[in-house]
Design a protein around this motif. Structure first.
Motif, mmCIF file in Angstrom:
data_model
loop_
_atom_site.group_PDB
_atom_site.id
_atom_site.type_symbol
_atom_site.label_atom_id
_atom_site.label_comp_id
_atom_site.label_asym_id
_atom_site.label_seq_id
_atom_site.Cartn_x
_atom_site.Cartn_y
_atom_site.Cartn_z
ATOM 1 N N LYS A 73 -5.673 5.420 4.360
ATOM 2 C CA LYS A 73 -4.641 4.562 3.766
ATOM 3 C C LYS A 73 -3.256 4.899 4.319
ATOM 4 N N CYS A 95 -0.677 2.235 6.340
ATOM 5 C CA CYS A 95 0.629 1.792 5.813
ATOM 6 C C CYS A 95 1.809 2.485 6.485
ATOM 7 N N LEU A 142 0.826 -1.201 0.000
ATOM 8 C CA LEU A 142 0.000 0.000 0.000
ATOM 9 C C LEU A 142 0.860 1.250 0.000
#
Length: 432
Positions: A259, A263, A180
């Motif tokens: 996101k 990550c 990611l």
């Protein structure tokens, strides 16, 4: 005739110098261009504003090309902060719709007063930021530090800057995190053409709405009567569209922020965490910036640049982002002026070429100065020079117009927004 030629030559020289400085500071320089065309070139304010808009469009294209080739000083991504620019752009364009109406309604003396206050506040704020950054750079240069911009005045920033690491979601496997993170890093390293398309689409909607409904200064292209029910329907219809674009982009930013947390994304200084608080504050400030820019008849960058600096965005990123946003606003205005036949095209070509050359030279010279003296504070000082010039020139022009109004016996009361101020569309002529 010779006097007019001398005025043209002097005007172009001043515009060349002013635009070169303005491009370095990331602002359009419209305050200097309009005043120069009126006070030196002999144009009326009505004709000078379209010329200024055309020139800023040309210079903004050159600036975007130059800034678009530069990388962020701390990350592998463009120097232009596209995410912040797109978040600002939609509410700012919505604010311009209201600002144009208020500009028509407010008397000149009130607009002039608000203009002086706004420019003075921007000049003071940018000067303080520039001086603080200059002192910080001096300390860094004396100690030969590698970091040119650490936290400067971040205690009074509107928003909390990102830390250099985010928490890791324990439920996400390491290999998934790496995948990611690689995907996010690859996406942000490129120019976001899909987002540019959406912003261009919003620009088209705003521009078309202006042309359809018309205004005090130009008729509707479909003959909508000023202040009729259809006029207000088109006027009000812009805001749901702006809100739709804003909501779409807010959802994108929320998803992006999630996101990044998952990550363990490494933030660099000046990056903003796209939380609800951040987005609401930036959106509201953007509406006010767009409103004030169109109300006062100045480029949005004079309002938006101090805003981005207050958010903690580095000076070079702020200048590049502001220059990018000027392109959308100036292009929209130029299209409208062109449709209404308000542009003196021979002079527009002259000032457009001058502005493009000035922007190219201004960027190259400033890049050389920054590299030589290791000082990005010069970017802020360049903006301060233009703001101060506008603070001197625009009031002179405004006071001259007020005196002319008083001598002509014109009313200084609020204007009727439903009163037509145009008679027919003929090519504007230069005052001799």
């Amino acid at each position: 005739y010779k006097r007019q030629e001398y005025g043209d030559a002097v005007s172009l020289i001043i515009i060349l110098i002013g635009t070169a400085i303005a491009s370095g500071g990331g602002i359009g320089g419209g305050v200097v261009i309009i005043s120069t065309l009126v006070l030196v070139g002999g144009f009326t304010a009505r004709d000078a504003i379209p010329l200024s808009s055309a020139m800023m469009t040309c210079s903004s294209i050159v600036n975007w090309i130059q800034f678009g080739q530069k990388k962020h000083p701390r990350a592998n991504r463009p120097l232009i902060y596209y995410d912040l620019a797109f978040l600002i752009q939609a509410p700012a364009l919505g604010g311009t719709v209201i600002g144009v109406t208020l500009n028509t309604l407010f008397p000149n003396w009130l607009v002039l007063t608000l203009l002086i206050i706004s420019l003075a506040a921007s000049a003071i704020f940018c000067t303080i930021k520039g001086v603080n950054l200059y002192k910080h750079e001096s300390r860094q240069n004396r100690t030969k530090g590698n970091e040119l911009e650490s936290n400067i005045d971040n205690d009074d920033n509107l928003l909390e800057l990102s830390t250099y690491s985010s928490s890791i979601n324990d439920s996400v496997e390491a290999d998934t995190q790496d995948l990611l993170l690689t995907q996010l890093t690859k996406e942000e390293s490129k120019t976001p053409w899909n987002k540019l398309f959406l912003q261009s689409l919003l620009l088209v909607v705003i521009t078309v709405s202006f042309l359809l409904k018309g205004s005090n200064n130009g008729p509707s292209v479909i003959n909508v009567r000023l202040c009729s029910w259809s006029y207000w329907l088109i006027y009000a219809g812009v805001f749901p569209v702006v809100l739709l674009f804003l909501v779409i982009y807010c959802f994108y930013l929320f998803r992006l922020n999630r996101k990044r947390v998952e990550c363990n994304y490494t933030y660099v200084e000046g990056d903003l965490r796209w939380t609800s608080k951040t987005i609401v504050i930036v959106s509201l400030a953007s509406v006010l910036s767009g409103l004030m820019a169109s109300l006062l008849g100045v480029g949005g960058a004079i309002i938006l640049s101090p805003l981005m600096l207050q958010l903690g965005v580095p000076a070079d990123v702020s200048a590049a982002t502001a220059s990018f946003m000027i392109l959308f606003m100036s292009l929209s205005s130029t299209i409208q002026f062109g449709v209404y036949n308000r542009i003196v095209w021979d002079y527009a070509i002259a000032v457009g070429i001058t502005g493009a050359i000035a922007s190219f030279l201004g960027q190259k010279i400033l890049d050389w100065l920054i590299a030589k003296y290791n000082r990005k504070s010069y970017i802020i000082f360049a903006a301060v020079v233009i703001i101060l010039a506008g603070l001197i020139l625009l009031p002179l022009n405004g006071i001259s117009n007020l005196i002319h109004q008083l001598k002509s016996g014109n009313s200084l009361a609020f204007n009727n927004i439903c009163a037509v101020s145009y008679t027919h569309l003929t090519l504007p002529t230069k005052r001799i």
